[in-house]
Every structure is written in C-alpha cells, then in structure tokens.
Design an enzyme around this catalytic site. Structure first.
Site, PDB file in Angstrom:
ATOM      1  N   ASP A  95       0.833  -1.194   0.000  1.00 31.90           N
ATOM      2  CA  ASP A  95       0.000   0.000   0.000  1.00 31.90           C
ATOM      3  C   ASP A  95       0.873   1.252   0.000  1.00 31.90           C
ATOM      4  O   ASP A  95       1.699   1.445   0.893  1.00 31.90           O
ATOM      5  CB  ASP A  95      -0.895  -0.012   1.249  1.00 31.90           C
ATOM      6  CG  ASP A  95      -1.814   1.189   1.306  1.00 31.90           C
ATOM      7  OD1 ASP A  95      -2.934   1.092   0.776  1.00 31.90           O
ATOM      8  OD2 ASP A  95      -1.419   2.231   1.880  1.00 31.90           O
ATOM      9  N   LYS A 145      -2.855   5.970  -4.146  1.00 27.70           N
ATOM     10  CA  LYS A 145      -3.959   6.876  -3.826  1.00 27.70           C
ATOM     11  C   LYS A 145      -3.761   8.254  -4.460  1.00 27.70           C
ATOM     12  O   LYS A 145      -2.632   8.709  -4.647  1.00 27.70           O
ATOM     13  CB  LYS A 145      -4.092   7.028  -2.295  1.00 27.70           C
ATOM     14  CG  LYS A 145      -4.159   5.704  -1.558  1.00 27.70           C
ATOM     15  CD  LYS A 145      -4.264   5.892  -0.050  1.00 27.70           C
ATOM     16  CE  LYS A 145      -3.994   4.597   0.673  1.00 27.70           C
ATOM     17  NZ  LYS A 145      -2.560   4.274   0.725  1.00 27.70           N
ATOM     18  N   TYR A 203       3.005   9.786   0.016  1.00 25.40           N
ATOM     19  CA  TYR A 203       3.944   9.090   0.905  1.00 25.40           C
ATOM     20  C   TYR A 203       5.402   9.247   0.476  1.00 25.40           C
ATOM     21  O   TYR A 203       6.304   9.097   1.288  1.00 25.40           O
ATOM     22  CB  TYR A 203       3.640   7.591   0.971  1.00 25.40           C
ATOM     23  CG  TYR A 203       2.313   7.207   1.563  1.00 25.40           C
ATOM     24  CD1 TYR A 203       1.520   8.112   2.253  1.00 25.40           C
ATOM     25  CD2 TYR A 203       1.838   5.898   1.428  1.00 25.40           C
ATOM     26  CE1 TYR A 203       0.291   7.746   2.775  1.00 25.40           C
ATOM     27  CE2 TYR A 203       0.615   5.525   1.963  1.00 25.40           C
ATOM     28  CZ  TYR A 203      -0.160   6.445   2.629  1.00 25.40           C
ATOM     29  OH  TYR A 203      -1.355   6.058   3.145  1.00 25.40           O
ATOM     30  N   HIS A 258      -7.865   9.458  -1.850  1.00 27.81           N
ATOM     31  CA  HIS A 258      -7.237   9.410  -0.523  1.00 27.81           C
ATOM     32  C   HIS A 258      -8.124  10.031   0.561  1.00 27.81           C
ATOM     33  O   HIS A 258      -8.225   9.494   1.667  1.00 27.81           O
ATOM     34  CB  HIS A 258      -5.889  10.127  -0.576  1.00 27.81           C
ATOM     35  CG  HIS A 258      -4.912   9.628   0.439  1.00 27.81           C
ATOM     36  ND1 HIS A 258      -3.546   9.644   0.253  1.00 27.81           N
ATOM     37  CD2 HIS A 258      -5.087   9.093   1.672  1.00 27.81           C
ATOM     38  CE1 HIS A 258      -2.935   9.140   1.311  1.00 27.81           C
ATOM     39  NE2 HIS A 258      -3.853   8.804   2.187  1.00 27.81           N
TER      40      HIS A 258
END
Length: 322
Positions: free
Chosen positions: A57, A92, A62, A125
């Site tokens: 994931d 996302k 990120y 997200h």
C-alpha cells in the site's frame, strides 16, 4: 523457486466487487520519506515479499512509490516472484489532484514512479480537494476548494475502463459520503480504506460497507504508535495485554487477529525485519467470546481526527462516523 519463497506464509484473499482478489494483509509504506533515497523502504518490501506479503500500500503523498517500484523490479530479478501479476499494488490520489481533469495525469505519474503498467487498486485518498498543485500536509482551511465527487469518480471510472487500474475505491469516506457516491456511481467503490483498530472499531461503518459489498481496509491497525498523530492506545492497552498473555501471543498479533475476524483487510506498517515476519503469525489461533468482551470495553479514540488538515475535527468533517 527458492526455498525462501516456499517457506512464505500463504495470506488469505478476499474477493472484491470487481471480481479480483486482494490479500487480507498488506504492508503499508506511509511516512516513508527517507534521506537514503528510499533504500529502507525497498529493503523492507523485499523482506516482506520473502516471507509472504503480496499486497503493498502506497500513495503519491507518501513519497514511497519509487522505492516500492525498485523493490518490485529487484524481487523479479531475484526470482522472489515470477511475475508482477503476483502482487497487489494500491496507491492513492492526493488532495491537490482530486479534480476531474487531474485524476488521469496523477495516476499516470504514480504508474511512472512505480514502473508499472497498471495498479490493482486506486483510491481517492480523502473526500477533500486542495488547490491544484498545492502539495502539503497539513492543509489550512483556505487551501481547500469544493470537492467535485461526481466528476472525480467519473475520471476514476475512466481510468478503470482504460485498463490503468483493475479496481477503484475510496479512503476515509463515512457512510454518508459512501451513500452519496453509490447514488450515482456506475462502478461502485471496491474498497474503503479507513482508520480502524481495537481502540477505533468503526462498527457502524464496517456493517454498512459489508451490506453494500465494499471491502474495508484498516490503516493504523496497531494505532500508529510512534507517529506524530498516532497513540499508544492499542499497544499499551492492559485489556489487550491480558488477551495476548492468555494466548501466548503479542498485543500486535492479537490486534491484527481481531481485525481479521471482523472480516476486514488491513495494511500494517513496519520496516523491522522481525516484526514484518511476526505480524504474519495471526492465522494459527482464534479469539474467544471472553476476548471479544474485553475488546468491547476498550475506550474508543480516533487518532487521525484532523486528517490531512489543521481543522477537520472542529468542523466534524468525518460526519461523526464511528
């Protein structure tokens, strides 16, 4: 096939509305911004593949997509997997790209970062939109603009039709927001990824999603201890410690087992080699009715109460969901 691969744990799968399967447990890569070019993330992913993880994931925010992509390429070179198709990769769409005309460019950028031709799952997200090009965390109130869910979802459906993603879904959506989405969606969301753990149990939301055929994925399944926004409520719970002692297991394994028995999937974040392996050891025991009674007594506290902003809790933008 190497002996390491043969010894890997077989993680069960769930079937999504899109008819594709998804492993119930994944490795999360949030908060992965590193000074070593992502090498820590890459090595953690490779170790995870060795012991049996197949679901990974990530998200554009990120900063871990490129490292994950490098790990996938290396795993193929090492023969740890024979095909990219053996993996389930989730990414996302961030708030600054949460606009109808920016969904496909953002998705293509994520695919470029990952070095992949398709994603297994692509999620909105947050049900919020920021000014295009404004990438930050947290956002202030004047950074946000109206969220065009109808238009964004149409673009998500288009990405599915183009074969760039196998399944589409959402993250941090309440029942109210899911109800609105389902009222017009041609392709319903396959997944809703939300904060869920023994101290934030999300009973109403999980029951709603189950009734609608939406798979819930729990993030922060262990309470995100050690992060700037997480807490020790799960890992330091005396009730969970009692249960763990009775089973001869760790609090982490009891907590993940509880999620598994709720019928949800989860992405657990650890870059520690031993814990990556230990977190898989949840399929050889079951919780008792007494365990469930104790878990029901745990005080509920939301960790990500402000989400990606400085103000969400004050405006109740989660719709009061639990």
């Amino acid at each position: 096939m190497s002996s390491t691969t043969q010894a890997a744990v077989a993680i069960p799968n769930v079937v999504l509305q899109s008819s594709f399967t998804m492993p119930v447990m994944g490795l999360g890569t949030a908060d992965a911004l590193e000074s070593n070019g992502g090498d820590t993330t890459k090595q953690a992913v490779i170790e995870a593949i060795k012991v049996g993880y197949r679901h990974f994931d990530t998200a554009s925010i990120y900063g871990s997509e490129q490292a994950l992509g490098k790990a996938i390429a290396e795993a193929l070179t090492l023969g740890l997997i024979s095909s990219r198709d053996e993996l389930f990769i989730t990414s996302k769409l961030w708030l600054s790209d949460n606009h109808p005309h920016l969904v496909l460019p953002a998705l293509r950028k994520s695919l470029e970062n990952l070095g992949l031709e398709y994603l297994d799952l692509y999620l909105i997200h947050w049900p919020l939109s920021a000014k295009p090009g404004l990438v930050k965390v947290p956002y202030d109130e004047d950074d946000l603009v109206p969220f065009d869910l109808n238009g964004v979802w149409a673009s998500m459906e288009e990405s599915h039709k183009l074969g760039l993603v196998k399944s589409i879904g959402v993250s941090n959506f309440s029942t109210k927001k899911l109800e609105h989405l389902l009222s017009f969606a041609t392709i319903p969301p396959a997944v809703n990824q939300v904060e869920m753990n023994a101290s934030w149990q999300q009973k109403n939301l999980t029951e709603y999603c189950k009734a609608k055929g939406i798979i819930v994925t729990a993030y922060s399944p262990l309470g995100a201890k050690g992060t700037s926004w997480g807490s020790n409520d799960v890992m330091d719970s005396e009730l969970l410690k009692e249960i763990a002692k009775a089973h001869g297991k760790s609090v982490a394994r009891v907590s993940l087992r509880w999620l598994y028995e709720q019928g949800v999937t989860f992405a657990v974040k650890s870059y520690n080699k031993d814990r990556i392996k230990q977190n898989l050891q949840i399929f050889d025991f079951s919780l008792t009715n007494d365990d469930y009674q104790k878990i029901s007594q745990i005080k509920h506290t939301r960790k990500a109460k402000n989400g990606p902003t400085t103000f969400m809790a004050a405006h109740d933008l989660f719709d009061g969901e639990n």
